[in-house]
Design a protein around this motif. Structure first.
Motif, PDB file in Angstrom:
ATOM      1  N   TYR A 199       0.822  -1.202   0.000  1.00 32.83           N
ATOM      2  CA  TYR A 199       0.000   0.000   0.000  1.00 32.83           C
ATOM      3  C   TYR A 199       0.860   1.256   0.000  1.00 32.83           C
ATOM      4  CZ  TYR A 199      -4.075  -2.846   1.308  1.00 32.83           C
ATOM      5  OH  TYR A 199      -5.085  -3.779   1.335  1.00 32.83           O
ATOM      6  N   GLU A 200       0.261   2.355  -0.476  1.00 33.12           N
ATOM      7  CA  GLU A 200       0.849   3.663  -0.271  1.00 33.12           C
ATOM      8  C   GLU A 200      -0.264   4.663   0.006  1.00 33.12           C
ATOM      9  OE1 GLU A 200       3.151   4.662  -3.727  1.00 33.12           O
ATOM     10  OE2 GLU A 200       1.501   5.740  -4.655  1.00 33.12           O
ATOM     11  N   HIS A 201       0.113   5.813   0.537  1.00 35.01           N
ATOM     12  CA  HIS A 201      -0.857   6.845   0.895  1.00 35.01           C
ATOM     13  C   HIS A 201      -1.507   7.387  -0.369  1.00 35.01           C
ATOM     14  CE1 HIS A 201      -2.627  10.316   2.842  1.00 35.01           C
ATOM     15  NE2 HIS A 201      -2.153   9.931   4.017  1.00 35.01           N
ATOM     16  N   SER A 202      -2.828   7.553  -0.347  1.00 34.49           N
ATOM     17  CA  SER A 202      -3.555   7.980  -1.547  1.00 34.49           C
ATOM     18  C   SER A 202      -3.561   9.488  -1.746  1.00 34.49           C
ATOM     19  CB  SER A 202      -5.007   7.486  -1.485  1.00 34.49           C
ATOM     20  OG  SER A 202      -5.738   8.219  -0.517  1.00 34.49           O
ATOM     21  N   GLY A 203      -3.175  10.245  -0.717  1.00 28.34           N
ATOM     22  CA  GLY A 203      -3.195  11.696  -0.820  1.00 28.34           C
ATOM     23  C   GLY A 203      -4.471  12.341  -0.311  1.00 28.34           C
ATOM     24  N   LYS A 204      -5.438  11.535   0.105  1.00 26.11           N
ATOM     25  CA  LYS A 204      -6.676  12.072   0.665  1.00 26.11           C
ATOM     26  C   LYS A 204      -6.471  12.364   2.157  1.00 26.11           C
ATOM     27  CE  LYS A 204      -9.485   9.715  -2.799  1.00 26.11           C
ATOM     28  NZ  LYS A 204     -10.527   8.700  -3.086  1.00 26.11           N
ATOM     29  N   PRO A 205      -7.451  13.008   2.814  1.00 27.68           N
ATOM     30  CA  PRO A 205      -7.255  13.405   4.216  1.00 27.68           C
ATOM     31  C   PRO A 205      -6.997  12.228   5.159  1.00 27.68           C
ATOM     32  CG  PRO A 205      -9.098  14.597   3.256  1.00 27.68           C
ATOM     33  CD  PRO A 205      -8.704  13.543   2.257  1.00 27.68           C
ATOM     34  N   ASP A 206      -6.178  12.490   6.180  1.00 30.40           N
ATOM     35  CA  ASP A 206      -5.962  11.559   7.282  1.00 30.40           C
ATOM     36  C   ASP A 206      -6.950  11.879   8.402  1.00 30.40           C
ATOM     37  OD1 ASP A 206      -3.663  10.179   6.287  1.00 30.40           O
ATOM     38  OD2 ASP A 206      -2.425  11.901   6.833  1.00 30.40           O
ATOM     39  N   LEU A 207      -7.350  10.841   9.140  1.00 30.21           N
ATOM     40  CA  LEU A 207      -8.276  11.038  10.252  1.00 30.21           C
ATOM     41  C   LEU A 207      -7.726  10.423  11.534  1.00 30.21           C
ATOM     42  CD1 LEU A 207     -11.627   9.858   8.583  1.00 30.21           C
ATOM     43  CD2 LEU A 207     -10.722  12.188   8.640  1.00 30.21           C
ATOM     44  N   GLU A 208      -7.982  11.111  12.640  1.00 31.61           N
ATOM     45  CA  GLU A 208      -7.825  10.538  13.969  1.00 31.61           C
ATOM     46  C   GLU A 208      -9.220  10.552  14.604  1.00 31.61           C
ATOM     47  OE1 GLU A 208      -3.287  12.176  14.764  1.00 31.61           O
ATOM     48  OE2 GLU A 208      -4.999  13.160  15.735  1.00 31.61           O
ATOM     49  N   VAL A 209      -9.662   9.412  15.113  1.00 34.49           N
ATOM     50  CA  VAL A 209     -11.023   9.274  15.635  1.00 34.49           C
ATOM     51  C   VAL A 209     -10.948   9.118  17.156  1.00 34.49           C
ATOM     52  CG1 VAL A 209     -13.155   7.946  15.552  1.00 34.49           C
ATOM     53  CG2 VAL A 209     -11.767   8.204  13.480  1.00 34.49           C
ATOM     54  N   TYR A 210     -11.490  10.108  17.863  1.00 34.22           N
ATOM     55  CA  TYR A 210     -11.410  10.140  19.323  1.00 34.22           C
ATOM     56  C   TYR A 210     -12.789   9.930  19.953  1.00 34.22           C
ATOM     57  CZ  TYR A 210      -6.806  12.201  18.565  1.00 34.22           C
ATOM     58  OH  TYR A 210      -5.522  12.429  18.174  1.00 34.22           O
ATOM     59  N   PRO A 211     -13.046   8.743  20.526  1.00 33.05           N
ATOM     60  CA  PRO A 211     -14.301   8.522  21.268  1.00 33.05           C
ATOM     61  C   PRO A 211     -14.244   9.235  22.617  1.00 33.05           C
ATOM     62  CG  PRO A 211     -13.281   6.452  20.555  1.00 33.05           C
ATOM     63  CD  PRO A 211     -12.250   7.519  20.413  1.00 33.05           C
ATOM     64  N   GLU A 212     -15.404   9.303  23.269  1.00 37.25           N
ATOM     65  CA  GLU A 212     -15.447   9.855  24.617  1.00 37.25           C
ATOM     66  C   GLU A 212     -14.601   8.996  25.550  1.00 37.25           C
ATOM     67  OE1 GLU A 212     -19.298  11.666  26.099  1.00 37.25           O
ATOM     68  OE2 GLU A 212     -20.052  10.268  24.589  1.00 37.25           O
ATOM     69  N   GLY A 213     -14.041   9.612  26.580  1.00 32.26           N
ATOM     70  CA  GLY A 213     -13.243   8.874  27.549  1.00 32.26           C
ATOM     71  C   GLY A 213     -12.105   9.720  28.071  1.00 32.26           C
ATOM     72  N   ASP A 214     -11.359   9.147  28.993  1.00 26.24           N
ATOM     73  CA  ASP A 214     -10.213   9.821  29.595  1.00 26.24           C
ATOM     74  C   ASP A 214      -8.998   9.641  28.697  1.00 26.24           C
ATOM     75  OD1 ASP A 214      -8.178  10.835  31.110  1.00 26.24           O
ATOM     76  OD2 ASP A 214      -8.370   9.405  32.753  1.00 26.24           O
ATOM     77  N   VAL A 215      -8.639  10.693  27.958  1.00 28.20           N
ATOM     78  CA  VAL A 215      -7.547  10.573  26.982  1.00 28.20           C
ATOM     79  C   VAL A 215      -6.194  10.399  27.653  1.00 28.20           C
ATOM     80  CG1 VAL A 215      -8.792  11.906  25.235  1.00 28.20           C
ATOM     81  CG2 VAL A 215      -7.253  13.089  26.820  1.00 28.20           C
ATOM     82  N   GLY A 216      -6.130  10.585  28.970  1.00 27.19           N
ATOM     83  CA  GLY A 216      -4.863  10.408  29.668  1.00 27.19           C
ATOM     84  C   GLY A 216      -4.695   9.032  30.297  1.00 27.19           C
ATOM     85  N   SER A 217      -5.686   8.166  30.127  1.00 30.46           N
ATOM     86  CA  SER A 217      -5.616   6.852  30.779  1.00 30.46           C
ATOM     87  C   SER A 217      -4.825   5.850  29.942  1.00 30.46           C
ATOM     88  CB  SER A 217      -7.021   6.306  31.031  1.00 30.46           C
ATOM     89  OG  SER A 217      -7.633   5.939  29.807  1.00 30.46           O
ATOM     90  N   ASP A 218      -4.308   4.833  30.620  1.00 27.86           N
ATOM     91  CA  ASP A 218      -3.494   3.820  29.949  1.00 27.86           C
ATOM     92  C   ASP A 218      -4.308   2.942  29.004  1.00 27.86           C
ATOM     93  OD1 ASP A 218      -1.202   4.696  31.192  1.00 27.86           O
ATOM     94  OD2 ASP A 218      -1.343   3.259  32.845  1.00 27.86           O
ATOM     95  N   ASP A 219      -5.617   2.891  29.188  1.00 29.25           N
ATOM     96  CA  ASP A 219      -6.437   2.023  28.344  1.00 29.25           C
ATOM     97  C   ASP A 219      -7.328   2.820  27.380  1.00 29.25           C
ATOM     98  OD1 ASP A 219      -8.150   3.063  30.194  1.00 29.25           O
ATOM     99  OD2 ASP A 219      -9.011   1.140  30.823  1.00 29.25           O
ATOM    100  N   TYR A 220      -7.046   4.107  27.200  1.00 25.41           N
ATOM    101  CA  TYR A 220      -7.844   4.900  26.257  1.00 25.41           C
ATOM    102  C   TYR A 220      -7.594   4.409  24.834  1.00 25.41           C
ATOM    103  CZ  TYR A 220      -9.778   8.707  23.518  1.00 25.41           C
ATOM    104  OH  TYR A 220     -10.522   9.435  22.614  1.00 25.41           O
ATOM    105  N   ARG A 221      -8.685   4.174  24.099  1.00 26.34           N
ATOM    106  CA  ARG A 221      -8.591   3.631  22.741  1.00 26.34           C
ATOM    107  C   ARG A 221      -9.132   4.643  21.731  1.00 26.34           C
ATOM    108  NH1 ARG A 221      -7.864  -1.980  23.034  1.00 26.34           N
ATOM    109  NH2 ARG A 221      -8.569  -2.291  20.897  1.00 26.34           N
ATOM    110  N   CYS A 222      -8.332   4.911  20.706  1.00 27.99           N
ATOM    111  CA  CYS A 222      -8.763   5.753  19.592  1.00 27.99           C
ATOM    112  C   CYS A 222      -8.198   5.132  18.315  1.00 27.99           C
ATOM    113  CB  CYS A 222      -8.306   7.196  19.771  1.00 27.99           C
ATOM    114  SG  CYS A 222      -6.524   7.405  19.942  1.00 27.99           S
ATOM    115  N   GLU A 223      -8.479   5.758  17.178  1.00 26.35           N
ATOM    116  CA  GLU A 223      -8.083   5.155  15.906  1.00 26.35           C
ATOM    117  C   GLU A 223      -7.424   6.159  14.976  1.00 26.35           C
ATOM    118  OE1 GLU A 223     -11.393   1.579  15.404  1.00 26.35           O
ATOM    119  OE2 GLU A 223     -11.731   3.501  14.400  1.00 26.35           O
ATOM    120  N   VAL A 224      -6.536   5.640  14.136  1.00 27.34           N
ATOM    121  CA  VAL A 224      -5.933   6.382  13.031  1.00 27.34           C
ATOM    122  C   VAL A 224      -6.455   5.786  11.732  1.00 27.34           C
ATOM    123  CG1 VAL A 224      -3.791   6.907  11.812  1.00 27.34           C
ATOM    124  CG2 VAL A 224      -3.830   6.937  14.317  1.00 27.34           C
ATOM    125  N   TRP A 225      -7.028   6.635  10.875  1.00 25.76           N
ATOM    126  CA  TRP A 225      -7.532   6.216   9.570  1.00 25.76           C
ATOM    127  C   TRP A 225      -6.629   6.825   8.495  1.00 25.76           C
ATOM    128  CZ3 TRP A 225     -13.034   4.636   8.309  1.00 25.76           C
ATOM    129  CH2 TRP A 225     -13.652   4.068   9.441  1.00 25.76           C
TER     130      TRP A 225
END
Length: 286
Positions: A254-280
């Motif tokens: 694969y290679e990057h297509s040139g379209k926008p990148d996304l970071e998806v942040y659900p509700e939660g404590d972003v400083g916690s060790d088990d906080y889960r989010c995604e990179v698209w």
């Protein structure tokens, strides 16, 4: 696959070094790496921390300083040789990097900065898997707050956290979350150029949401490679980004297509060790 990637990046570096004294379009450099210009520039930046233009500028000014200190070449000739339209523009860039004027560089006692040629090395990491999934998503609308940021000298690494702090403190992030169809807040990289891009803190709004106060953009349909980040922000997601470009892309077709990148942040404590989010990451098959 990784060794092939390494060889192609070294070929691109060889090309840059051979042509420091002439204009070299990024399309030509990317071709040497068998890559699209956009993907090559993103890979180069994520691996080196510098844009292609920034690296070429520092290397050219390094070579110019060496030439001035070791020869009787005229400043105007050295300026033209390394791509500057006038001695004035050359002197401004030279002083910014070296702290002295081009003529002062002739003094052997004057310290000068040197930016050596970079090199890429293969790092084999088999101790930690990278789980991902491929998602097809149609075009969708986003709304939010935007800022145009420069990538040179890592300026965006300061401006983007400042925008997040502002939006978190003034209630903008919470409002975007309430407008969102799924409760998620997004970090979006748009309009990506060689040395700047637009960053949005936004959301994909519900159809009935009143988002009139925010900027609106459309994210085009794309194929996305989706990676999960687990851990406190921002360190955990920064590590995911590093591994995507330094390990995942060189190991896949694969290679990057040139379209926008996304970071998806659900509700939660972003400083916690088990906080889960995604990179698209938008991708295409080579």
């Amino acid at each position: 696959m990784r060794m092939e990637w390494l060889n192609r990046m070294m070929d691109a570096l060889d090309l840059m070094e051979r042509h420091m004294d002439r204009p070299l379009p990024v399309e030509e450099i990317a071709k040497a790496a068998y890559s699209s210009p956009f993907h090559f520039q993103r890979m180069f930046y994520m691996v080196t921390g510098m844009t292609v233009a920034e690296y070429m500028r520092k290397r050219r000014l390094t070579l110019a300083a060496q030439e001035l200190s070791m020869s009787s070449a005229k400043v105007v000739d050295v300026a033209l040789k390394y791509g500057y339209d006038s001695p004035e523009s050359f002197a401004k860039a030279f002083r910014k990097l070296h702290g002295v004027s081009p003529s002062e560089a002739r003094d052997k006692s004057v310290p000068l900065k040197a930016y050596p040629r970079i090199s890429f090395h293969l790092s084999l990491r088999g101790d930690k898997e990278m789980d991902y999934r491929i998602v097809e998503k149609e075009a969708f609308r986003v709304v939010g707050m935007t800022v145009v940021v420069e990538t040179q000298e890592g300026e965006h690494n300061k401006r983007i956290p400042e925008l997040w702090r502002q939006c978190n403190s003034d209630g903008t992030s919470a409002k975007l979350g309430s407008l969102s169809r799924d409760g998620n807040v997004l970090g979006i990289c748009l309009d990506m150029k060689q040395d700047r891009f637009t960053y949005m803190i936004g959301a994909e709004p519900r159809p009935d949401a009143d988002a009139g106060e925010f900027a609106e953009r459309e994210i085009p349909a794309a194929t996305w490679a989706v990676f999960t980040s687990v851990g406190p922000m921002p360190g955990a997601i920064q590590e995911v980004w590093r591994r995507i470009f330094q390990e995942w892309f060189p190991s896949t077709g694969y290679e990057h297509s040139g379209k926008p990148d996304l970071e998806v942040y659900p509700e939660g404590d972003v400083g916690s060790d088990d906080y889960r989010c995604e990179v698209w990451v938008p991708v295409v098959k080579k």
